[in-house]
Motif scaffolding. Structure first.
Motif, PDB file in Angstrom:
ATOM      1  N   PHE A 203     -10.149 -10.071   3.872  1.00  0.00           N
ATOM      2  CA  PHE A 203      -9.469 -10.434   5.121  1.00  0.00           C
ATOM      3  C   PHE A 203     -10.489 -10.473   6.251  1.00  0.00           C
ATOM      4  CE2 PHE A 203      -5.787  -8.929   2.720  1.00  0.00           C
ATOM      5  CZ  PHE A 203      -4.847  -9.898   3.052  1.00  0.00           C
ATOM      6  N   PRO A 204     -10.234 -11.268   7.278  1.00  0.00           N
ATOM      7  CA  PRO A 204     -11.130 -11.254   8.429  1.00  0.00           C
ATOM      8  C   PRO A 204     -11.316  -9.809   8.942  1.00  0.00           C
ATOM      9  CG  PRO A 204      -9.577 -13.053   8.612  1.00  0.00           C
ATOM     10  CD  PRO A 204      -9.148 -12.251   7.420  1.00  0.00           C
ATOM     11  N   ILE A 205     -12.552  -9.508   9.310  1.00  0.00           N
ATOM     12  CA  ILE A 205     -12.901  -8.132   9.691  1.00  0.00           C
ATOM     13  C   ILE A 205     -12.195  -7.746  10.994  1.00  0.00           C
ATOM     14  CG2 ILE A 205     -14.834  -6.643  10.383  1.00  0.00           C
ATOM     15  CD1 ILE A 205     -14.976  -7.587   7.444  1.00  0.00           C
ATOM     16  N   GLY A 206     -11.553  -6.585  11.000  1.00  0.00           N
ATOM     17  CA  GLY A 206     -10.904  -6.072  12.208  1.00  0.00           C
ATOM     18  C   GLY A 206     -11.793  -5.070  12.924  1.00  0.00           C
ATOM     19  N   CYS A 281      -1.607 -13.403   9.859  1.00  0.00           N
ATOM     20  CA  CYS A 281      -2.497 -13.930   8.821  1.00  0.00           C
ATOM     21  C   CYS A 281      -1.661 -14.732   7.812  1.00  0.00           C
ATOM     22  CB  CYS A 281      -3.201 -12.765   8.120  1.00  0.00           C
ATOM     23  SG  CYS A 281      -4.521 -13.276   7.008  1.00  0.00           S
ATOM     24  N   ALA A 282      -2.285 -15.687   7.161  1.00  0.00           N
ATOM     25  CA  ALA A 282      -1.566 -16.557   6.220  1.00  0.00           C
ATOM     26  C   ALA A 282      -0.942 -15.761   5.067  1.00  0.00           C
ATOM     27  CB  ALA A 282      -2.516 -17.624   5.676  1.00  0.00           C
ATOM     28  N   THR A 283      -1.596 -14.674   4.665  1.00  0.00           N
ATOM     29  CA  THR A 283      -1.054 -13.778   3.633  1.00  0.00           C
ATOM     30  C   THR A 283      -1.170 -12.365   4.178  1.00  0.00           C
ATOM     31  OG1 THR A 283      -1.940 -15.257   1.924  1.00  0.00           O
ATOM     32  CG2 THR A 283      -1.263 -13.067   1.200  1.00  0.00           C
ATOM     33  N   SER A 284      -0.153 -11.547   4.016  1.00  0.00           N
ATOM     34  CA  SER A 284      -0.282 -10.160   4.490  1.00  0.00           C
ATOM     35  C   SER A 284      -1.032  -9.338   3.443  1.00  0.00           C
ATOM     36  CB  SER A 284       1.084  -9.535   4.745  1.00  0.00           C
ATOM     37  OG  SER A 284       1.666  -9.103   3.519  1.00  0.00           O
ATOM     38  N   GLN A 285      -1.597  -8.226   3.877  1.00  0.00           N
ATOM     39  CA  GLN A 285      -2.304  -7.365   2.916  1.00  0.00           C
ATOM     40  C   GLN A 285      -1.345  -6.863   1.834  1.00  0.00           C
ATOM     41  OE1 GLN A 285      -3.815  -3.566   4.217  1.00  0.00           O
ATOM     42  NE2 GLN A 285      -2.140  -3.192   5.649  1.00  0.00           N
ATOM     43  N   PHE A 286      -0.077  -6.700   2.174  1.00  0.00           N
ATOM     44  CA  PHE A 286       0.881  -6.176   1.198  1.00  0.00           C
ATOM     45  C   PHE A 286       1.198  -7.238   0.143  1.00  0.00           C
ATOM     46  CE2 PHE A 286       1.407  -3.959   5.233  1.00  0.00           C
ATOM     47  CZ  PHE A 286       1.172  -2.663   4.816  1.00  0.00           C
ATOM     48  N   GLU A 287       1.389  -8.467   0.598  1.00  0.00           N
ATOM     49  CA  GLU A 287       1.587  -9.555  -0.363  1.00  0.00           C
ATOM     50  C   GLU A 287       0.335  -9.717  -1.225  1.00  0.00           C
ATOM     51  OE1 GLU A 287       3.047 -13.320   1.116  1.00  0.00           O
ATOM     52  OE2 GLU A 287       2.115 -14.380  -0.561  1.00  0.00           O
ATOM     53  N   GLN A 288      -0.834  -9.579  -0.612  1.00  0.00           N
ATOM     54  CA  GLN A 288      -2.078  -9.747  -1.371  1.00  0.00           C
ATOM     55  C   GLN A 288      -2.183  -8.696  -2.481  1.00  0.00           C
ATOM     56  OE1 GLN A 288      -3.656 -12.382  -1.537  1.00  0.00           O
ATOM     57  NE2 GLN A 288      -5.488 -12.389  -0.278  1.00  0.00           N
ATOM     58  N   LEU A 289      -1.740  -7.476  -2.166  1.00  0.00           N
ATOM     59  CA  LEU A 289      -1.743  -6.425  -3.186  1.00  0.00           C
ATOM     60  C   LEU A 289      -0.828  -6.821  -4.352  1.00  0.00           C
ATOM     61  CD1 LEU A 289      -2.365  -3.542  -4.258  1.00  0.00           C
ATOM     62  CD2 LEU A 289      -0.429  -2.736  -2.900  1.00  0.00           C
ATOM     63  N   VAL A 290       0.370  -7.288  -4.011  1.00  0.00           N
ATOM     64  CA  VAL A 290       1.316  -7.706  -5.050  1.00  0.00           C
ATOM     65  C   VAL A 290       0.694  -8.821  -5.896  1.00  0.00           C
ATOM     66  CG1 VAL A 290       3.550  -8.825  -5.445  1.00  0.00           C
ATOM     67  CG2 VAL A 290       3.350  -6.996  -3.734  1.00  0.00           C
ATOM     68  N   ARG A 291       0.101  -9.808  -5.226  1.00  0.00           N
ATOM     69  CA  ARG A 291      -0.540 -10.901  -5.957  1.00  0.00           C
ATOM     70  C   ARG A 291      -1.637 -10.374  -6.883  1.00  0.00           C
ATOM     71  NH1 ARG A 291      -0.972 -16.362  -3.445  1.00  0.00           N
ATOM     72  NH2 ARG A 291       0.736 -16.631  -1.983  1.00  0.00           N
ATOM     73  N   ALA A 292      -2.473  -9.475  -6.356  1.00  0.00           N
ATOM     74  CA  ALA A 292      -3.629  -8.994  -7.140  1.00  0.00           C
ATOM     75  C   ALA A 292      -3.182  -8.219  -8.375  1.00  0.00           C
ATOM     76  CB  ALA A 292      -4.534  -8.137  -6.258  1.00  0.00           C
ATOM     77  N   ILE A 293      -2.183  -7.350  -8.210  1.00  0.00           N
ATOM     78  CA  ILE A 293      -1.817  -6.504  -9.357  1.00  0.00           C
ATOM     79  C   ILE A 293      -0.903  -7.229 -10.347  1.00  0.00           C
ATOM     80  CG2 ILE A 293      -2.154  -4.363  -8.057  1.00  0.00           C
ATOM     81  CD1 ILE A 293       0.877  -4.096  -7.833  1.00  0.00           C
ATOM     82  N   LEU A 296      -1.292 -12.972  -9.928  1.00  0.00           N
ATOM     83  CA  LEU A 296      -1.087 -14.243  -9.229  1.00  0.00           C
ATOM     84  C   LEU A 296      -2.389 -14.631  -8.539  1.00  0.00           C
ATOM     85  CD1 LEU A 296       2.334 -13.586  -7.394  1.00  0.00           C
ATOM     86  CD2 LEU A 296       1.937 -14.123  -9.798  1.00  0.00           C
ATOM     87  N   PRO A 297      -2.535 -15.905  -8.168  1.00  0.00           N
ATOM     88  CA  PRO A 297      -3.721 -16.252  -7.378  1.00  0.00           C
ATOM     89  C   PRO A 297      -3.691 -15.510  -6.042  1.00  0.00           C
ATOM     90  CG  PRO A 297      -2.289 -18.174  -7.758  1.00  0.00           C
ATOM     91  CD  PRO A 297      -1.638 -17.027  -8.439  1.00  0.00           C
ATOM     92  N   LEU A 298      -4.863 -15.123  -5.555  1.00  0.00           N
ATOM     93  CA  LEU A 298      -4.920 -14.460  -4.249  1.00  0.00           C
ATOM     94  C   LEU A 298      -4.578 -15.473  -3.161  1.00  0.00           C
ATOM     95  CD1 LEU A 298      -8.149 -12.312  -4.734  1.00  0.00           C
ATOM     96  CD2 LEU A 298      -5.748 -11.622  -5.014  1.00  0.00           C
ATOM     97  N   GLY A 299      -3.893 -14.997  -2.114  1.00  0.00           N
ATOM     98  CA  GLY A 299      -3.437 -15.889  -1.051  1.00  0.00           C
ATOM     99  C   GLY A 299      -4.525 -16.150  -0.021  1.00  0.00           C
ATOM    100  N   PRO A 300      -4.338 -17.225   0.779  1.00  0.00           N
ATOM    101  CA  PRO A 300      -5.310 -17.538   1.830  1.00  0.00           C
ATOM    102  C   PRO A 300      -5.297 -16.466   2.923  1.00  0.00           C
ATOM    103  CG  PRO A 300      -3.334 -18.893   2.068  1.00  0.00           C
ATOM    104  CD  PRO A 300      -3.175 -18.135   0.784  1.00  0.00           C
ATOM    105  N   VAL A 301      -6.427 -16.298   3.588  1.00  0.00           N
ATOM    106  CA  VAL A 301      -6.543 -15.218   4.584  1.00  0.00           C
ATOM    107  C   VAL A 301      -6.884 -15.766   5.973  1.00  0.00           C
ATOM    108  CG1 VAL A 301      -7.065 -13.390   2.923  1.00  0.00           C
ATOM    109  CG2 VAL A 301      -8.927 -14.780   3.842  1.00  0.00           C
TER     110      VAL A 301
END
Ligand SMILES: Nc1ncnc2c1ncn2[C@@H]1O[C@H](COP(=O)(O)OP(=O)(O)O)[C@@H](O)[C@H]1O
Ligand SMILES: [Mg+2]
Length: 361
Positions: A203-206, A281-293, A296-301
């Protein structure tokens, strides 16, 4: 990849019932997954938005029954006992697995792992005995308990051997780490997803501001130099690969005044400094976790809109009416019954115009 795909309609088991589990369950539901929370409390705030079973982390029978009801298991805090994860792993895949928590739940092991993985850190030394006290030279420094500290708890700033001795006594003579104080320009974090196929996306650096050891705000875009951002991202990705994880890892870092980026600590789970991703963000960190585990393909950030996340701590959440009345604010409340000082009750994400600071009227 196809054989390990866990499709929508499946059930995600989540160890832990806090706000991170809650927001993961909400994101999972959006993609058509069910979630089952496992936690020791009879009612958890994550259980308010998904199914919930109560059980202690050392009840292996209850863990087996939990595992039987789910397709994949994750955890929402890194202090789940390793034995609990090992027990779950006998029945179902646990992602990101046991290795990340082995390092993340012990500050000394964590720092050694950073160094072994090629990440720079503050100077540090173990403090676990009288002999260690006498050897300590990392002053001014911060003494931290190796285990169980969070939000600045279990930490003391020390200037001298005498102060170190007193602080170590106060912390109960536990195993500690003394870190030299970093004269930082700012703090940043990288949140990196790594899929089952080993692909990563950061994800873009915060840019993070802490007060009294607790995160107060995260701002994205951070306004930092591209070179610093690239270095922070490089370290985050290097860590995710070194951990070989499937899931998310957050790496908190210091940017020093002379432009170096040093690793501070990691969390192999969604992170408070990534909450802005829900609204901006186009994908939330929570959705990204679901995708990763779930394979699924990782979502755009991509950043959809500049934002600044502010935590609502303790009584601050009582001002909810002000936040819901502000058109630039997106309010998130975690459903916690009592507001104790220092307790994270919710957060607000201000979506900003590119050149403006948040409206606070
Ligand atoms: N070595 C250090 N030098 C300067 N500041 C530090 C150092 N270690 C921690 N801090 C400050 O304290 C905050 C909390 O410390 P951290 O190690 O992240 O513990 P936790 O978040 O688990 O309580 C950091 O975000 C930073 O602001
Ligand atoms: Mg921290």
């Amino acid at each position: 990849m196809a054989s390990s795909l866990i499709p929508p309609g499946s059930t995600i088991g989540i160890l832990g019932g806090g706000q991170l589990g809650r927001m993961t369950a909400l994101a999972a539901a959006r993609l058509g997954y069910r979630s089952l929370i496992y936690s020791p409390e009879s009612d958890s705030i994550a259980g308010q938005v998904s199914d919930h079973v109560q059980g202690s982390y050392d009840d292996h029978g209850a863990l087996a029954r939990f595992a039987a009801q789910v397709d994949v298991i994750t955890y929402e805090f890194e202090n789940v006992p390793e034995a609990t994860v090992a027990s779950c792993e006998q029945h179902k895949p646990v992602r990101p697995g046991r290795r990340p928590i082995h390092f993340a739940q012990h500050r000394l092991r964590e720092k050694e792992f950073f160094r072994k993985s090629g990440l720079g850190t503050a100077d540090y030394q173990p403090v676990g005995s009288e002999a260690d006290l006498a050897r300590a030279t990392a002053f001014p420094g911060i003494l931290k308990t190796c285990t169980e500290g969070y939000d600045g708890k279990g930490q003391a700033r020390v200037e001298s051997t005498a102060e170190l001795e007193a602080a170590w006594e106060r912390l109960g003579r536990r195993d500690c780490i003394l870190e030299s104080l970093v004269d930082f320009d700012c703090e940043v974090s990288a949140i990196v997803a790594r899929g089952l196929d080993g692909r990563t996306r950061c994800f873009p650096i915060g840019r993070n501001e802490h007060r009294d050891g607790i995160l107060r705000t995260t701002t994205v875009p951070s306004g930092l130099r591209p070179r610093t951002l690239a270095e922070a991202e490089r370290l985050g990705v290097q860590l995710a690969n070194s951990l070989e994880l499937a899931g998310l890892v957050a790496l908190e870092m210091f940017v020093t005044r002379d432009g170096r980026v040093l690793a501070n600590e990691m969390a192999p789970r969604p992170h408070n400094s990534g909450h802005w991703t829900i609204d901006a963000c186009a994908t939330s960190q929570f959705e990204q976790l679901v995708r990763a585990i779930c394979g699924l393909p990782l979502g755009p950030v991509d950043v959809l809109v500049p934002s600044r996340m502010e935590n609502l701590i303790g009584e601050e959440a009582n001002d909810w009416l002000r936040y819901v009345s502000d058109p630039t604010a997106r309010l998130h409340l975690y459903g916690k019954a009592t507001a104790r000082p220092g307790r994270k009750m919710g957060h607000v994400t201000y979506v900003l115009k590119s050149d403006a600071s948040p409206s606070r009227s």
